[in-house]
Design an enzyme around this catalytic site. Structure first.
Site, PDB file in Angstrom:
ATOM      1  N   ASP A 118      -1.583   5.230   1.287  1.00 31.88           N
ATOM      2  CA  ASP A 118      -0.283   5.516   0.710  1.00 31.88           C
ATOM      3  C   ASP A 118      -0.311   6.634  -0.325  1.00 31.88           C
ATOM      4  OD1 ASP A 118      -1.781   3.906  -0.993  1.00 31.88           O
ATOM      5  OD2 ASP A 118      -0.506   2.157  -0.721  1.00 31.88           O
ATOM      6  N   ASP A 156       2.444  -9.219  -5.648  1.00 28.60           N
ATOM      7  CA  ASP A 156       3.568  -9.716  -4.845  1.00 28.60           C
ATOM      8  C   ASP A 156       3.209  -9.856  -3.358  1.00 28.60           C
ATOM      9  OD1 ASP A 156       3.443  -7.092  -3.990  1.00 28.60           O
ATOM     10  OD2 ASP A 156       5.466  -6.543  -4.637  1.00 28.60           O
ATOM     11  N   HIS A 216       1.779  -7.445  -1.395  1.00 21.97           N
ATOM     12  CA  HIS A 216       1.800  -6.237  -0.553  1.00 21.97           C
ATOM     13  C   HIS A 216       0.398  -5.782  -0.149  1.00 21.97           C
ATOM     14  CE1 HIS A 216       1.886  -3.655  -4.473  1.00 21.97           C
ATOM     15  NE2 HIS A 216       0.691  -3.515  -3.944  1.00 21.97           N
ATOM     16  N   GLU A 236       5.941  -3.874   0.775  1.00 24.56           N
ATOM     17  CA  GLU A 236       6.419  -4.889  -0.163  1.00 24.56           C
ATOM     18  C   GLU A 236       6.982  -6.087   0.600  1.00 24.56           C
ATOM     19  OE1 GLU A 236       5.427  -4.497  -3.019  1.00 24.56           O
ATOM     20  OE2 GLU A 236       6.253  -2.811  -4.144  1.00 24.56           O
TER      21      GLU A 236
HETATM   22  C1  F6R Z   1      -3.230   1.222  -3.089  1.00 24.30           C
HETATM   23  C2  F6R Z   1      -2.592   0.151  -2.339  1.00 24.30           C
HETATM   24  C3  F6R Z   1      -2.107  -1.098  -3.009  1.00 24.30           C
HETATM   25  C4  F6R Z   1      -3.146  -1.714  -3.942  1.00 24.30           C
HETATM   26  C5  F6R Z   1      -2.572  -2.933  -4.633  1.00 24.30           C
HETATM   27  C6  F6R Z   1      -3.548  -3.556  -5.619  1.00 24.30           C
HETATM   28  O1  F6R Z   1      -3.573   2.288  -2.235  1.00 24.30           O
HETATM   29  O2  F6R Z   1      -2.417   0.297  -1.171  1.00 24.30           O
HETATM   30  O3  F6R Z   1      -1.760  -2.030  -2.019  1.00 24.30           O
HETATM   31  O4  F6R Z   1      -4.283  -2.049  -3.216  1.00 24.30           O
HETATM   32  O5  F6R Z   1      -1.396  -2.588  -5.310  1.00 24.30           O
HETATM   33  O6  F6R Z   1      -3.747  -2.691  -6.677  1.00 24.30           O
HETATM   34  P1  F6R Z   1      -4.928  -2.944  -7.744  1.00 24.30           P
HETATM   35  O7  F6R Z   1      -6.184  -2.787  -6.986  1.00 24.30           O
HETATM   36  O8  F6R Z   1      -4.754  -1.848  -8.759  1.00 24.30           O
HETATM   37  O9  F6R Z   1      -4.722  -4.303  -8.264  1.00 24.30           O
END
Ligand code: F6R
Length: 260
Positions: free
Chosen positions: A67, A136, A138, A143
């Site tokens: 992303d 959440d 994702h 989401e």
């Molecule tokens: C980032 C991504 C997100 C993160 C998720 C967890 O490229 O795709 O899904 O993996 O938001 O973020 P952290 O690792 O910062 O808790």
């Protein structure tokens, strides 16, 4: 779904690195799907260490990131392009043309997303997709309520994710609201999914992903349907799992040929 509980983040990241390293050593020309955020930082550090020790060659590795924020220049310090080069790519010998990160400045986002999907297919599909999980539920930036069959597209971040990511932008008001993300369907086509989660903050969502029903309200729960989903977590993230003793037992009793 294989759930592996490790004593801490360091042990979990070393194990994840071993799985990625085995693929690169075995296949040479392979395709990695990569994530950003806090979770994979130690994995990248360990892969860099193995590269510097002469054990890993990235010359024929192709990568696709999950992303990127819409409207953020790749050179912005909080862009995922900056993150990837700073934390991983600049320390290894991957050729720049093999790196793919969604273009947050693409003038025609739907056309860009179709092209990104096409590039993944043209590369032969993703061998291992590295994933974190949002509080959440994702994966990528899919989401809650994302279609479980979705493809790469634009998404609007939830309030929760804006709050979670505010730390990278000097406050929630500066976090872009839109992102380009691989879809849940895109992620599910990877040959292997490697999801890591660390810390108490992730314990609830890990339990919902692993032991709850499959639901678009927890997009990561669709990994229960993936033929090769490996979930590597630390003790804190595992603390709300009902069957943690069983997962430990399974891991401790893996036949030799199945061990990482
Ligand atoms: C980032 C991504 C997100 C993160 C998720 C967890 O490229 O795709 O899904 O993996 O938001 O973020 P952290 O690792 O910062 O808790």
């Amino acid at each position: 779904m294989e759930v592996i509980i490790q004593p801490d983040k360091k042990a979990a990241s070393s194990l994840a690195a071993r799985i990625v390293a085995q693929l690169i050593q075995r296949k040479g020309e392979c395709v990695l799907g990569l994530a950003t955020g806090n979770t994979p930082l130690m994995l990248y550090k360990e892969l860099i260490r193995l590269h510097k020790q002469g054990e890993l060659d990235f010359e024929r590795v192709t990568t696709f990131n999950l992303d990127e924020y819409v409207g953020l220049s790749p050179s912005h310090p909080a862009s995922y392009t900056s993150y990837m080069w700073e934390n991983f790519f600049k320390h290894i010998n991957i050729p720049a043309h093999r790196v793919h990160i969604p273009d947050g400045l693409a003038p025609d986002i739907p056309a860009f997303c179709r092209q990104y999907e096409g590039a993944i297919k043209a590369a032969g599909g993703i061998d291992i997709q590295v994933l974190g999980i949002g509080t959440d539920g994702h994966i990528g930036f899919n989401e809650p309520s994302s279609s479980l069959a979705s493809r790469t597209r634009i998404k609007t971040l939830t309030k929760q994710t804006l709050e979670d990511n505010a730390r990278f932008f000097n406050g929630e008001e500066n976090v872009p609201h839109h992102v380009i993300t691989m879809g849940v369907g895109t992620i599910m086509e990877s040959r292997k999914c490697l999801l890591m989660a660390f810390g108490k903050k992730k314990a609830d969502v890990v339990a919902r992903m692993v032991e709850g029903p499959i639901t678009a309200m927890v997009p990561a729960s669709i990994l229960q349907m993936h033929p090769e989903a490996v979930v590597i977590i630390d003790e804190a993230a595992a603390s709300k799992l009902e069957r943690s003793d069983y997962y430990r037992w399974v891991y401790d009793n893996k036949p030799d040929w199945q061990k990482y």
